[in-house]
Design a protein around this motif. Structure first.
Motif, short mmCIF file in Angstrom:
data_model
loop_
_atom_site.label_atom_id
_atom_site.label_comp_id
_atom_site.label_asym_id
_atom_site.label_seq_id
_atom_site.Cartn_x
_atom_site.Cartn_y
_atom_site.Cartn_z
N PHE A 105 0.82 -1.20 0.00
CA PHE A 105 0.00 0.00 0.00
C PHE A 105 0.86 1.26 0.00
O PHE A 105 2.04 1.23 0.34
CB PHE A 105 -0.94 0.03 1.21
N ALA A 106 0.20 2.34 -0.39
CA ALA A 106 0.74 3.68 -0.22
C ALA A 106 -0.40 4.52 0.33
O ALA A 106 -1.53 4.47 -0.17
CB ALA A 106 1.24 4.26 -1.54
N VAL A 107 -0.13 5.24 1.39
CA VAL A 107 -1.09 6.18 1.97
C VAL A 107 -0.52 7.57 1.76
O VAL A 107 0.63 7.84 2.13
CB VAL A 107 -1.33 5.92 3.47
N SER A 108 -1.32 8.44 1.19
CA SER A 108 -0.91 9.82 0.94
C SER A 108 -1.82 10.74 1.73
O SER A 108 -3.04 10.63 1.67
CB SER A 108 -1.05 10.11 -0.57
N VAL A 109 -1.20 11.65 2.50
CA VAL A 109 -1.98 12.62 3.27
C VAL A 109 -1.44 14.02 3.05
O VAL A 109 -0.26 14.21 2.71
CB VAL A 109 -1.96 12.32 4.80
N THR A 110 -2.31 14.98 3.26
CA THR A 110 -1.94 16.38 3.32
C THR A 110 -2.32 16.86 4.71
O THR A 110 -3.43 16.58 5.19
CB THR A 110 -2.66 17.21 2.24
N VAL A 111 -1.39 17.55 5.37
CA VAL A 111 -1.56 17.97 6.76
C VAL A 111 -1.46 19.49 6.85
O VAL A 111 -0.54 20.09 6.29
CB VAL A 111 -0.49 17.32 7.66
N THR A 112 -2.41 20.09 7.54
CA THR A 112 -2.38 21.52 7.83
C THR A 112 -2.60 21.71 9.31
O THR A 112 -3.57 21.16 9.86
CB THR A 112 -3.45 22.27 7.02
N GLU A 113 -1.70 22.44 9.94
CA GLU A 113 -1.79 22.73 11.38
C GLU A 113 -1.98 21.45 12.20
O GLU A 113 -2.79 21.40 13.13
CB GLU A 113 -2.90 23.74 11.65
N GLY A 114 -1.25 20.40 11.83
CA GLY A 114 -1.27 19.15 12.59
C GLY A 114 -2.48 18.27 12.37
O GLY A 114 -2.65 17.27 13.06
N ARG A 115 -3.32 18.62 11.40
CA ARG A 115 -4.53 17.82 11.13
C ARG A 115 -4.55 17.39 9.67
O ARG A 115 -4.19 18.15 8.77
CB ARG A 115 -5.78 18.62 11.47
N ILE A 116 -4.99 16.17 9.45
CA ILE A 116 -5.06 15.62 8.10
C ILE A 116 -6.27 16.22 7.39
O ILE A 116 -7.40 16.10 7.86
CB ILE A 116 -5.17 14.08 8.14
N ILE A 117 -6.00 16.87 6.24
CA ILE A 117 -7.10 17.47 5.46
C ILE A 117 -7.42 16.64 4.22
O ILE A 117 -8.49 16.80 3.64
CB ILE A 117 -6.80 18.93 5.07
N ARG A 118 -6.49 15.76 3.82
CA ARG A 118 -6.70 14.90 2.65
C ARG A 118 -6.05 13.56 2.93
O ARG A 118 -4.92 13.50 3.43
CB ARG A 118 -6.08 15.53 1.42
N TYR A 119 -6.78 12.46 2.61
CA TYR A 119 -6.29 11.10 2.84
C TYR A 119 -6.63 10.25 1.64
O TYR A 119 -7.79 10.22 1.20
CB TYR A 119 -6.94 10.51 4.10
N ARG A 120 -5.65 9.52 1.12
CA ARG A 120 -5.85 8.54 0.06
C ARG A 120 -5.06 7.29 0.39
O ARG A 120 -3.93 7.39 0.88
CB ARG A 120 -5.36 9.05 -1.31
N ILE A 121 -5.63 6.12 0.12
CA ILE A 121 -4.86 4.88 0.21
C ILE A 121 -4.94 4.18 -1.13
O ILE A 121 -6.00 4.16 -1.78
CB ILE A 121 -5.36 3.95 1.35
N TYR A 122 -3.81 3.67 -1.54
CA TYR A 122 -3.70 2.92 -2.79
C TYR A 122 -3.27 1.52 -2.41
O TYR A 122 -2.21 1.33 -1.80
CB TYR A 122 -2.70 3.60 -3.73
N GLU A 123 -4.13 0.54 -2.71
CA GLU A 123 -3.91 -0.84 -2.30
C GLU A 123 -4.48 -1.75 -3.38
O GLU A 123 -5.09 -1.28 -4.33
CB GLU A 123 -4.59 -1.10 -0.96
N ASP A 124 -4.32 -3.05 -3.20
CA ASP A 124 -4.87 -4.02 -4.13
C ASP A 124 -6.35 -4.22 -3.79
O ASP A 124 -6.73 -5.15 -3.08
CB ASP A 124 -4.10 -5.34 -4.03
N SER A 125 -7.18 -3.32 -4.31
CA SER A 125 -8.61 -3.37 -3.98
C SER A 125 -9.29 -4.61 -4.55
O SER A 125 -10.30 -5.06 -3.99
CB SER A 125 -9.31 -2.09 -4.44
N LEU A 126 -8.76 -5.18 -5.62
CA LEU A 126 -9.33 -6.42 -6.15
C LEU A 126 -9.14 -7.56 -5.16
O LEU A 126 -10.05 -8.35 -4.91
CB LEU A 126 -8.71 -6.78 -7.50
N ALA A 127 -7.97 -7.64 -4.54
CA ALA A 127 -7.71 -8.69 -3.54
C ALA A 127 -8.69 -8.57 -2.37
O ALA A 127 -9.19 -9.58 -1.86
CB ALA A 127 -6.28 -8.63 -3.04
N VAL A 128 -8.98 -7.35 -1.95
CA VAL A 128 -9.94 -7.12 -0.86
C VAL A 128 -11.32 -7.63 -1.28
O VAL A 128 -11.96 -8.40 -0.55
CB VAL A 128 -10.01 -5.63 -0.47
N ALA A 129 -11.78 -7.21 -2.45
CA ALA A 129 -13.12 -7.60 -2.92
C ALA A 129 -13.24 -9.10 -3.10
O ALA A 129 -14.26 -9.70 -2.72
CB ALA A 129 -13.43 -6.88 -4.23
#
Length: 134
Positions: A105-129
């Motif tokens: 996986f890769a998790v991408s976040v954007t942080v402003t003033e110590g708080r996460i304002i944007r979150y994305r995870i990239y994973e093998d979603s087919l394996a999950v399903a």
């Protein structure tokens, strides 16, 4: 505006709190108007967009009830300014089917003033399903 250190520290704290089941602590790291997205199949109940800490916590509770972690490893976190990315791998067991799945996986976040304002995870979603199919 957050510094590189803030972004790295906030993402590491997110993983620590989520891993220990501290969902109130996770919520404290999220902006009131978070842009959260987990892409994947509609068959997986925790995928999709969320926009409030309450929605994210409900999603994490659903995920926690459906899965039993087998392995979760963050290999590294890299940050640049207010953005941070974690890469790693996990193995989970779907409680309903008993099937296990693995994903890097890769998790991408954007942080402003110590708080996460944007979150994305990239994973093998087919394996999950596939693991969730009854």
């Amino acid at each position: 505006m957050s510094t590189t250190s803030d972004a790295r520290t906030t993402l590491a704290a997110f993983f620590d709190r989520f891993g220990s089941g501290d969902l109130a602590g996770v919520a404290a790291l999220l902006d009131d108007k978070i842009d959260w997205n987990i892409p994947g199949s509609a068959r997986v109940p925790w995928v999709g967009h969320r926009s409030t800490p309450e929605e994210v916590v409900a999603t994490l509770r659903t995920m926690g009830g459906a899965l039993t972690p087998q392995e979760f490893t963050v290999d590294r976190i890299v940050a640049d300014g207010q953005d941070a990315v974690a890469v790693g791998r996990f193995t989970q067991k779907v409680n309903e089917t008993g099937r296990k799945f693995f994903s890097e996986f890769a998790v991408s976040v954007t942080v402003t003033e110590g708080r996460i304002i944007r979150y994305r995870i990239y994973e093998d979603s087919l394996a999950v399903a596939v693991a969730m199919d009854v």
